[in-house]
Design a protein around this motif. Structure first.
Motif, PDB file in Angstrom:
ATOM      1  N   PHE A  13       6.798  -9.689  -4.327  1.00 37.07           N
ATOM      2  CA  PHE A  13       5.522 -10.409  -4.287  1.00 37.07           C
ATOM      3  C   PHE A  13       4.769 -10.160  -2.981  1.00 37.07           C
ATOM      4  N   ALA A  14       5.433 -10.390  -1.843  1.00 34.02           N
ATOM      5  CA  ALA A  14       4.759 -10.244  -0.546  1.00 34.02           C
ATOM      6  C   ALA A  14       4.330  -8.804  -0.303  1.00 34.02           C
ATOM      7  N   ALA A  15       5.186  -7.850  -0.623  1.00 35.05           N
ATOM      8  CA  ALA A  15       4.843  -6.441  -0.427  1.00 35.05           C
ATOM      9  C   ALA A  15       3.665  -6.044  -1.308  1.00 35.05           C
ATOM     10  N   ALA A  16       3.647  -6.549  -2.532  1.00 35.15           N
ATOM     11  CA  ALA A  16       2.535  -6.255  -3.431  1.00 35.15           C
ATOM     12  C   ALA A  16       1.228  -6.805  -2.869  1.00 35.15           C
ATOM     13  N   LEU A  17       1.264  -8.022  -2.318  1.00 36.02           N
ATOM     14  CA  LEU A  17       0.045  -8.597  -1.727  1.00 36.02           C
ATOM     15  C   LEU A  17      -0.417  -7.802  -0.518  1.00 36.02           C
ATOM     16  N   VAL A  18       0.524  -7.346   0.295  1.00 37.84           N
ATOM     17  CA  VAL A  18       0.163  -6.538   1.467  1.00 37.84           C
ATOM     18  C   VAL A  18      -0.506  -5.241   1.017  1.00 37.84           C
TER      19      VAL A  18
END
Length: 158
Positions: A13-18
């Protein structure tokens, strides 16, 4: 070799948002270049589409120190895109508002950014697009309601 779909599945999730943040920044940079302004100037203009905003609020929305914001507003004001007006509630404060030319450029820039982002999502089914928009809106609302109300709302038609 990892395919695009496999690489996407590997993102959390976090990597996708970044990664999405970087993609949006690239779109802002491309649109800004097309209009001969900086990405930060584009962000400022898009925020102001919703109406005049005080310097303190702009500083918070753009995550800029007061001196950096003053420089940004000075440069955009010299180009005739914004003007400073006295705040009717506080004589010591001013609000930044779009000029007619600034409003035209803000609306064009907004449409270009959102249009390019819509094109990027072109192959996603409508249900996925709606679910993603709803989820992102909820995340933003949990953390900063003022940002949602001042930035990238639908610009007025005209």
């Amino acid at each position: 070799m990892t395919t695009t779909s496999e690489a996407t599945e590997e993102l959390g999730f976090a990597a996708a948002l970044v990664r999405m943040s970087h993609l949006v920044q690239h779109v802002f940079a491309d649109v800004s270049r097309d209009h001969d302004i900086t990405p930060q100037q584009t962000q400022l203009l898009c925020i102001l589409v919703g109406g005049p905003v005080g310097m303190t609020e702009l500083s918070r929305l753009l995550h800029l120190e007061r001196s950096s914001l003053t420089g940004l507003v000075d440069r955009v004001e010299r180009r005739g895109l914004v003007s400073r007006v006295r705040d009717g509630r506080d004589r010591r404060a001013c609000r930044v508002t779009l000029t007619d030319e600034g409003s035209r450029l803000a609306i064009e820039s907004h449409r270009d950014v959102t249009g390019r982002l819509d094109t990027l999502a072109g192959e996603l089914p409508d249900a996925d697009r709606e679910r993603l928009a709803s989820t992102v809106t909820r995340l933003l609302a949990q953390h900063d309601t003022a940002w949602i109300s001042h930035s990238f709302g639908e610009p007025p038609l005209g």
